[in-house]
Design a protein around this motif. Structure first.
Motif, PDB file in Angstrom:
ATOM      1  N   HIS B  86      46.957  40.714  32.629  1.00  0.00           N
ATOM      2  CA  HIS B  86      47.820  41.497  33.506  1.00  0.00           C
ATOM      3  C   HIS B  86      48.643  40.601  34.431  1.00  0.00           C
ATOM      4  CE1 HIS B  86      45.556  41.130  37.288  1.00  0.00           C
ATOM      5  NE2 HIS B  86      44.442  41.375  36.644  1.00  0.00           N
ATOM      6  N   ASP B  91      45.922  45.213  36.937  1.00  0.00           N
ATOM      7  CA  ASP B  91      44.461  45.246  36.900  1.00  0.00           C
ATOM      8  C   ASP B  91      44.015  45.507  35.472  1.00  0.00           C
ATOM      9  OD1 ASP B  91      44.778  48.037  36.506  1.00  0.00           O
ATOM     10  OD2 ASP B  91      44.818  48.343  38.681  1.00  0.00           O
ATOM     11  N   GLN B  92      42.714  45.754  35.334  1.00  0.00           N
ATOM     12  CA  GLN B  92      42.138  45.902  33.992  1.00  0.00           C
ATOM     13  C   GLN B  92      42.417  47.270  33.378  1.00  0.00           C
ATOM     14  OE1 GLN B  92      40.649  45.773  36.935  1.00  0.00           O
ATOM     15  NE2 GLN B  92      38.548  46.537  36.934  1.00  0.00           N
ATOM     16  N   ASN B 128      40.397  42.065  35.126  1.00  0.00           N
ATOM     17  CA  ASN B 128      41.028  41.777  36.419  1.00  0.00           C
ATOM     18  C   ASN B 128      40.920  40.266  36.676  1.00  0.00           C
ATOM     19  OD1 ASN B 128      40.256  42.517  39.890  1.00  0.00           O
ATOM     20  ND2 ASN B 128      42.264  42.406  38.929  1.00  0.00           N
ATOM     21  N   GLY B 132      41.529  38.635  42.287  1.00  0.00           N
ATOM     22  CA  GLY B 132      42.046  40.002  42.357  1.00  0.00           C
ATOM     23  C   GLY B 132      41.201  40.874  43.275  1.00  0.00           C
ATOM     24  N   MET B 134      40.174  44.264  42.201  1.00  0.00           N
ATOM     25  CA  MET B 134      39.731  45.458  41.476  1.00  0.00           C
ATOM     26  C   MET B 134      38.375  45.234  40.812  1.00  0.00           C
ATOM     27  SD  MET B 134      41.658  48.096  41.835  1.00  0.00           S
ATOM     28  CE  MET B 134      41.547  49.139  40.368  1.00  0.00           C
TER      29      MET B 134
END
Lengths: 214, 412
Positions: B86, B91-92, B128, B132, B134
């Motif tokens: 990303h 995010d994932q 993520n 990060g 998240m």
């Protein structure tokens, strides 16, 4: 008046263009090949399937590049006139310029790059010295048009036509050694090697040259 | 991802958005982002004190965790794994609703059943990034040494660190070789880094709208954003989580500035022109008279609801430091020498943040390294964000490349 179709003639048995088959014959199996102006990748696919080459391409149109991607061919969207300078010396065994040199802005510079990047260069082009072209220009006084080069003089991408003799002279100028030269007649058949240059230049519809740096 | 999760969605959302208050007001923050940091609603892989992440800053980070999502099924010989990387603030949640914003996944156009990255055929992983907010360890995570959020005690993160963390995840998942690594912008940087760090583990690579190094201009934009965050008195030297404040204004301004760089002049003009926002004439005030002002304010406000300010500092920094050639004697070609990976590089004509010249530099280096590389410049007037939007030519190129690579890899 449009001249009868001259290019590209296809081999009825295999469905491949005759000039592509001729080029394919000139390439050693398993070699590294760059096809400059590779279109939809038809020649590269043929080379991959028949000669197991490690083939790369440069193509100016996005549609062509996408068609190549779908065939699994690593092709770069680019312009022969500007992008060949970025390739290192001796990067390929063969660099092919198939029916493209007449559309480049600087044919001589492009040819020099081909000979620098590849150990050998294969160049095919329509012969502007063919008698029908001469007839159109010399007798009828019109710029020639064919079904496969159907452009009017004012909107053609083909801005640097040459005759077989012209090309031979260019090869001399850039110090290229001609290892093989083949002229195809209007039927797409190779003409006899023993014929003199002026006959080729008059009756050859297109020519394919295998060149080597001197 | 440089654009918000579901950037395209937000772009459309503009029609329903009216942020014309004289100053930007921020709703009290929901607890959702905070809980995603500690206990993400996605999958999460945890690494203990004996499995530190060795970071470029010279720190062995432990314990640490990486939050990720998967889609599709891993085949028996584990040959169909695709890693999606990303971008900056992504995010994932690439292909599922985002747990914080409730919006659709950020790359539904590219990833899903029947999409170019077809989840019916491939096992798709998206994690993520380290740094990060998240669920992967980052500055908002709790520092076990203090029991407080790391804040600026978190080591500075690099793109190679992000990739190292992903590789640890891939190891844990028992995957030796990825079929394809795909990403745009900062995600594209990770794709390139994967190919350089682990050439034998990447069968094919699809870097989009990216560069092998971050330009001076881009570093400059990032610095403006970071200074906006740090100039907010609520930032408290980075310790805002401990002190119960939030540098919302600074982060929103950073986002507004950055968002301009993701668009193009043409797209801005077409979308907003000089149109007024719900009024017929200027108000002779500093209210958001123009639609573009209202739009940017909305972008800023919605961003702070989902993103951690310190994380923003860290991930922008990671991009700034990115320069593959620098680590290979200044030669990008050397970095890729002997690579067995097949590449497809994509750029967009109107992307001035990562212009086509950046992609061409990658392609030239790959050519010089005799790598297998395809390159497409997609005609688009949507700027850098184009890679997240509906761009049929990009999908066609990606699909052609991925399908051909799948045939070569023997994936049905």
């Amino acid at each position: 008046m449009n001249l009868p179709a001259t290019l590209p003639l296809t081999d009825t048995a295999s469905g491949h263009r005759l000039d592509f088959l001729l080029v394919t014959d000139m390439v050693e199996p398993g070699s590294r090949v760059l096809d400059v102006g590779c279109g939809d990748g038809a020649l590269l696919s043929l080379l991959r399937d028949r000669k197991q080459v490690d083939g790369r391409g440069i193509e100016i149109s996005r549609e062509g590049v996408n068609a190549c991607l779908a065939k699994g061919l690593p092709v770069i969207q680019g312009d022969a006139d500007t992008d060949l300078a970025d390739y290192p010396d001796d990067a390929f065994d063969y660099v092919i310029l198939s029916q493209t040199i007449q559309a480049t802005r600087q044919p001589k510079v492009v040819l020099e790059h081909l000979l620098r990047i590849g150990r050998r260069a294969i160049v095919s082009f329509p012969n502007f010295g063919h008698w029908r072209v001469r007839f159109e220009l010399g007798i009828r006084g019109r710029m020639p048009m064919t079904e496969n080069l159907p452009y009017s003089w004012y909107d053609t991408p083909n801005i640097h036509f040459c005759t077989i003799r012209d090309f031979v002279e260019l090869c001399r100028d850039v110090g290229a050694q001609m290892e093989k030269a083949v002229a195809l007649n209007a039927g797409g058949q190779p003409m006899r090697v023993t014929l003199p240059w002026w006959v080729w230049n008059l009756l050859g519809d297109q020519a394919v040259f295998l060149l080597k740096r001197r | 991802m440089l654009v918000d999760a579901a950037g395209a969605e937000q772009y459309r959302l503009f029609e329903r958005t009216n942020v014309s208050a004289e100053s930007m007001s921020f709703a009290p923050l929901a607890s959702e982002p905070r809980s995603q940091v500690d206990d993400p609603s996605s999958l999460v892989m945890r690494f203990g004190a004996d499995e530190p992440l060795m970071m470029d800053a010279g720190i062995a980070l432990a314990p640490w965790q990486i939050a990720y999502q998967t889609y599709g099924t891993l085949n028996a010989d584990k040959s169909n794994a695709v890693l999606i990387c990303h971008a900056l603030t992504g995010d994932q949640h690439v292909a599922n609703d985002n747990p914080v914003t409730g919006k659709p996944g950020w790359w539904l156009t590219m990833v899903g059943p029947g999409r170019p990255v077809d989840t019916d055929r491939f096992f798709v992983i998206c994690a993520n990034v380290i740094g990060g907010c998240m669920g992967t360890t980052g500055p908002a995570s709790i520092n076990p040494a203090t029991g407080q959020p790391y804040a600026l005690d978190f080591p500075v993160v690099t793109v190679p660190d992000m990739v190292r963390a992903q590789a640890a995840l891939i190891d844990r998942l028992g995957i030796e070789k990825l079929f394809c690594v795909v990403g745009g912008s900062m995600g594209g940087m990770q794709v390139l880094q994967w190919a350089v760090s682990y050439p034998d583990r990447v069968f094919s690579a699809l870097p989009i709208a990216t560069a092998a190094r971050h330009s001076a201009q881009n570093i400059a934009f990032h610095e403006v954003g970071r200074q906006a965050v740090m100039a907010d008195p609520e930032w408290r030297g980075g310790r805002y989580l401990t002190e119960g404040t939030r540098p919302s204004k600074g982060l929103a301004v950073a986002r507004m500035g950055a968002h301009i760089t993701y668009l193009s002049e043409v797209a801005l003009h077409r979308k907003f022109g000089r149109n007024f926002q719900d009024r017929a004439a200027p108000t002779f005030s500093f209210d958001a008279d123009f639609q573009i002002e209202s739009y940017l304010r909305y972008q800023g406000i919605s961003f702070v609801e989902r993103f951690d300010a310190n994380s923003y500092l860290y991930v922008t920094r990671a991009m700034d430091y990115f320069d593959i050639a620098a680590e290979h004697g200044g030669s990008l070609a050397k970095a890729f020498k002997g690579t067995p990976t097949r590449f497809c590089v994509i750029s967009f004509t109107s992307d001035w943040l990562f212009p086509t010249s950046d992609s061409r530099a990658i392609v030239h280096a790959l050519n010089a390294a005799a790598a297998s590389v395809a390159f497409v410049e997609v005609e688009s007037d949507k700027g850098h964000d184009a890679f997240l939007l509906e761009e049929p030519e990009m999908f066609a190129a990606a699909r052609g490349f991925i399908d051909a690579a799948a045939r070569a890899r023997g994936i049905a």
